[in-house]
Design a protein around this motif. Structure first.
Motif, PDB file in Angstrom:
ATOM      1  N   GLN A 150      39.452 127.608  56.435  1.00 28.85           N
ATOM      2  CA  GLN A 150      38.694 127.310  57.934  1.00 28.85           C
ATOM      3  C   GLN A 150      37.775 126.117  57.718  1.00 28.85           C
ATOM      4  O   GLN A 150      37.584 125.412  58.505  1.00 28.85           O
ATOM      5  CB  GLN A 150      38.372 128.551  58.213  1.00 28.85           C
ATOM      6  CG  GLN A 150      39.445 129.589  58.979  1.00 28.85           C
ATOM      7  CD  GLN A 150      38.716 130.651  59.622  1.00 28.85           C
ATOM      8  OE1 GLN A 150      37.762 131.308  58.896  1.00 28.85           O
ATOM      9  NE2 GLN A 150      39.343 131.228  60.681  1.00 28.85           N
ATOM     10  N   ALA A 151      36.911 126.339  56.541  1.00 27.56           N
ATOM     11  CA  ALA A 151      35.705 125.305  56.513  1.00 27.56           C
ATOM     12  C   ALA A 151      36.316 123.942  56.301  1.00 27.56           C
ATOM     13  O   ALA A 151      35.536 123.100  56.872  1.00 27.56           O
ATOM     14  CB  ALA A 151      34.923 125.807  55.376  1.00 27.56           C
ATOM     15  N   GLY A 188      30.632 137.669  58.927  1.00 23.42           N
ATOM     16  CA  GLY A 188      29.604 138.752  58.767  1.00 23.42           C
ATOM     17  C   GLY A 188      29.057 138.483  57.103  1.00 23.42           C
ATOM     18  O   GLY A 188      28.888 139.342  56.284  1.00 23.42           O
ATOM     19  N   MET A 189      28.745 137.305  56.889  1.00 23.47           N
ATOM     20  CA  MET A 189      28.223 136.826  55.600  1.00 23.47           C
ATOM     21  C   MET A 189      27.326 135.838  55.469  1.00 23.47           C
ATOM     22  O   MET A 189      27.020 135.004  56.688  1.00 23.47           O
ATOM     23  CB  MET A 189      29.694 136.255  54.569  1.00 23.47           C
ATOM     24  CG  MET A 189      30.145 134.976  54.864  1.00 23.47           C
ATOM     25  SD  MET A 189      31.659 134.524  54.415  1.00 23.47           S
ATOM     26  CE  MET A 189      31.072 134.015  52.805  1.00 23.47           C
ATOM     27  N   SER A 190      26.662 135.897  54.465  1.00 26.77           N
ATOM     28  CA  SER A 190      25.438 134.843  54.483  1.00 26.77           C
ATOM     29  C   SER A 190      25.990 133.507  53.950  1.00 26.77           C
ATOM     30  O   SER A 190      26.933 133.456  53.260  1.00 26.77           O
ATOM     31  CB  SER A 190      24.421 135.110  53.525  1.00 26.77           C
ATOM     32  OG  SER A 190      24.819 135.073  52.063  1.00 26.77           O
ATOM     33  N   SER A 191      25.196 132.394  54.279  1.00 28.14           N
ATOM     34  CA  SER A 191      25.719 131.096  53.830  1.00 28.14           C
ATOM     35  C   SER A 191      25.659 130.895  52.514  1.00 28.14           C
ATOM     36  O   SER A 191      26.443 130.092  51.949  1.00 28.14           O
ATOM     37  CB  SER A 191      24.889 129.906  54.704  1.00 28.14           C
ATOM     38  OG  SER A 191      23.240 130.260  54.291  1.00 28.14           O
ATOM     39  N   ALA A 192      24.779 131.581  51.832  1.00 25.38           N
ATOM     40  CA  ALA A 192      24.700 131.548  50.418  1.00 25.38           C
ATOM     41  C   ALA A 192      25.785 131.961  49.689  1.00 25.38           C
ATOM     42  O   ALA A 192      26.334 131.438  48.652  1.00 25.38           O
ATOM     43  CB  ALA A 192      23.304 132.498  49.866  1.00 25.38           C
ATOM     44  N   ILE A 194      30.004 125.845  58.967  1.00 25.02           N
ATOM     45  CA  ILE A 194      29.837 126.892  58.179  1.00 25.02           C
ATOM     46  C   ILE A 194      29.048 128.035  58.834  1.00 25.02           C
ATOM     47  O   ILE A 194      29.294 129.192  58.765  1.00 25.02           O
ATOM     48  CB  ILE A 194      29.043 126.328  56.735  1.00 25.02           C
ATOM     49  CG1 ILE A 194      30.218 125.667  56.204  1.00 25.02           C
ATOM     50  CG2 ILE A 194      28.505 127.452  55.893  1.00 25.02           C
ATOM     51  CD1 ILE A 194      29.613 124.586  54.825  1.00 25.02           C
ATOM     52  N   PRO A 195      27.784 127.564  59.613  1.00 25.08           N
ATOM     53  CA  PRO A 195      27.048 128.646  60.138  1.00 25.08           C
ATOM     54  C   PRO A 195      27.989 129.708  61.198  1.00 25.08           C
ATOM     55  O   PRO A 195      28.025 130.925  61.111  1.00 25.08           O
ATOM     56  CB  PRO A 195      25.965 128.118  60.754  1.00 25.08           C
ATOM     57  CG  PRO A 195      25.850 127.042  60.061  1.00 25.08           C
ATOM     58  CD  PRO A 195      27.148 126.350  59.701  1.00 25.08           C
ATOM     59  N   ASP A 196      28.855 129.071  61.627  1.00 18.62           N
ATOM     60  CA  ASP A 196      29.795 129.782  62.690  1.00 18.62           C
ATOM     61  C   ASP A 196      30.806 130.721  61.905  1.00 18.62           C
ATOM     62  O   ASP A 196      31.130 131.541  62.306  1.00 18.62           O
ATOM     63  CB  ASP A 196      30.612 128.699  63.581  1.00 18.62           C
ATOM     64  CG  ASP A 196      29.780 128.088  64.457  1.00 18.62           C
ATOM     65  OD1 ASP A 196      28.701 128.779  64.869  1.00 18.62           O
ATOM     66  OD2 ASP A 196      30.252 127.117  65.259  1.00 18.62           O
ATOM     67  N   LEU A 197      31.352 130.088  60.755  1.00 15.22           N
ATOM     68  CA  LEU A 197      32.308 130.950  59.768  1.00 15.22           C
ATOM     69  C   LEU A 197      31.322 132.121  59.312  1.00 15.22           C
ATOM     70  O   LEU A 197      31.946 133.257  59.187  1.00 15.22           O
ATOM     71  CB  LEU A 197      32.682 130.005  58.672  1.00 15.22           C
ATOM     72  CG  LEU A 197      33.974 129.172  59.128  1.00 15.22           C
ATOM     73  CD1 LEU A 197      34.143 128.260  57.641  1.00 15.22           C
ATOM     74  CD2 LEU A 197      35.088 129.928  59.389  1.00 15.22           C
ATOM     75  N   CYS A 198      30.322 132.122  58.920  1.00  9.94           N
ATOM     76  CA  CYS A 198      29.431 132.964  58.125  1.00  9.94           C
ATOM     77  C   CYS A 198      29.144 134.089  59.002  1.00  9.94           C
ATOM     78  O   CYS A 198      29.417 135.136  58.926  1.00  9.94           O
ATOM     79  CB  CYS A 198      28.130 132.563  57.538  1.00  9.94           C
ATOM     80  SG  CYS A 198      28.483 131.395  56.194  1.00  9.94           S
TER      81      CYS A 198
END
Length: 90
Positions: free
Chosen positions: A6-7, A21-25, A13-17
């Motif tokens: 998807q990325a 429900g995950m952090s960008s890290a 990336i912020p939208d995907l995260c």
């Protein structure tokens, strides 16, 4: 794998995260580890990780057995030495 795809397909990336429900890290760690892999490569990597865990467990068990045997042998040798010393005194 799907999140990484998807990325690549124009999702931010912020939208995907946020969506997953995950952090960008976490996302960047996954991308560093799994980026560029296809499904068969990920499957093979998982198999190798499982095999590595199994081998580590076997090694730990063998080390524990060796330590038990070493301790038992030390005790036996100590008992033999003590009993010899006791016989010498008579």
């Amino acid at each position: 794998m799907a999140i990484l795809k998807q990325a690549e397909a124009d999702s931010t990336i912020p939208d995907l995260c946020r969506e997953h429900g995950m952090s960008s890290a976490s996302f960047y760690k996954w991308r560093a580890k799994f980026g560029g892999m296809d499904a068969s490569m990920m499957t093979r990597m998982k198999e190798l990780e499982d095999e590595n865990k199994r081998l580590k467990k076997m090694y730990i068990e063998a080390q524990m057995q060796a330590n038990i045997i070493k301790e038992a042998m030390s005790e036996i040798l100590l008992n033999i030495s003590v009993s010899r010393d006791g016989l010498m005194g008579y």
